[in-house]
Scaffold this active site. Structure first.
Site, short mmCIF file in Angstrom:
data_model
loop_
_atom_site.label_atom_id
_atom_site.label_comp_id
_atom_site.label_asym_id
_atom_site.label_seq_id
_atom_site.Cartn_x
_atom_site.Cartn_y
_atom_site.Cartn_z
N ASP A 1 104.88 73.33 -18.00
CA ASP A 1 103.44 73.15 -17.89
C ASP A 1 103.20 71.66 -18.11
O ASP A 1 103.29 71.17 -19.24
CB ASP A 1 102.69 73.98 -18.92
CG ASP A 1 101.18 73.80 -18.85
OD1 ASP A 1 100.71 72.91 -18.12
OD2 ASP A 1 100.47 74.56 -19.54
N ASN B 1 103.93 66.72 -8.05
CA ASN B 1 103.21 67.55 -7.10
C ASN B 1 102.21 68.46 -7.80
O ASN B 1 101.80 69.48 -7.27
CB ASN B 1 104.22 68.38 -6.30
CG ASN B 1 103.60 69.07 -5.13
OD1 ASN B 1 102.74 68.51 -4.46
ND2 ASN B 1 104.00 70.30 -4.89
N TYR C 1 88.36 66.88 -7.43
CA TYR C 1 89.67 66.83 -6.81
C TYR C 1 89.90 65.48 -6.13
O TYR C 1 90.91 64.81 -6.38
CB TYR C 1 89.84 67.97 -5.80
CG TYR C 1 91.20 67.97 -5.15
CD1 TYR C 1 92.30 68.52 -5.82
CD2 TYR C 1 91.41 67.43 -3.90
CE1 TYR C 1 93.56 68.52 -5.24
CE2 TYR C 1 92.66 67.41 -3.31
CZ TYR C 1 93.73 67.96 -3.99
OH TYR C 1 94.98 67.95 -3.42
N LYS D 1 92.52 62.52 -7.32
CA LYS D 1 93.61 62.05 -6.46
C LYS D 1 93.47 60.56 -6.17
O LYS D 1 94.47 59.85 -6.01
CB LYS D 1 93.67 62.87 -5.17
CG LYS D 1 94.15 64.31 -5.40
CD LYS D 1 95.56 64.35 -5.98
CE LYS D 1 96.09 65.76 -6.07
NZ LYS D 1 97.52 65.82 -6.39
N THR E 1 99.81 76.06 1.07
CA THR E 1 100.25 76.21 -0.32
C THR E 1 99.62 77.43 -0.94
O THR E 1 98.65 78.00 -0.42
CB THR E 1 99.86 74.98 -1.16
OG1 THR E 1 98.42 74.92 -1.23
CG2 THR E 1 100.41 73.69 -0.58
#
Length: 170
Positions: A20, A43, A106, A110, A141
């Site tokens: 984790d 990732n 998000y 990023k 994914t």
């Protein structure tokens, strides 16, 4: 290969290990065991659906913890190992959503990872570590499939798989 719940692999070169990346103690513990690593792929990803002004702050914080701070934890934990093994490579998975507005926490997270990657490229160059940022578009994914299962059109940055995290030191 690591993940919170890693799947077994038929490839004898792959050793699935639980990790984790949001646990500050877990990354150094793994780094102490994985002394032969020469390539690290960050990732990790969390994607929550709410606009910034409406999102639960805990989701925004969790997004940054997973998408930004966990990648930095991994870089810090594995940089000495990469140096000891001749330099190697650190690969951070960004998103094309880091280049524009509208992808809420998000996209912002990023973009922050992209900035960190650029700084790490400079900091790790003297030890011979190549630092690469990959700005990925849409990908097939579990996170995206889960968003589709929730219903509606899947648009990056709009729906999420709560708590999806993955890290792949190879």
């Amino acid at each position: 290969m690591t993940a919170r719940k890693p799947a077994p692999s038929d490839d004898p070169r792959i050793l699935p290990v639980p990790l984790d990346v949001t646990d500050p103690e877990a990354v150094p513990a793994l780094a102490a065991q994985a002394r032969d690593v020469s390539i690290v792929i960050n990732n990790a990803g969390a994607l929550f659906p709410s606009p910034l002004l409406e999102a639960d702050m805990a989701d925004v914080v969790a997004t940054f913890d997973t998408n930004v701070f966990s990648a930095l934890r991994v870089a810090r934990g594995f940089a000495p190992i990469l140096a000891a093994n001749g330099g190697g490579a650190l690969i951070d998975m960004h998103s094309i959503l880091s280049w524009g507005a509208g992808a809420a926490a998000y996209g912002a997270s990023k973009a922050a990872l992209w900035s960190i990657t650029n700084s790490l490229r400079v900091e790790l160059a003297p030890q011979g570590t190549q630092v690469v940022g990959v700005h990925l578009g849409s990908a097939d994914t579990d996170m995206v499939r889960h968003a589709a299962d929730e219903g509606g059109t899947v648009r990056p940055g709009r729906r999420a798989h709560r708590g999806h995290r993955a890290l792949t030191p190879v």
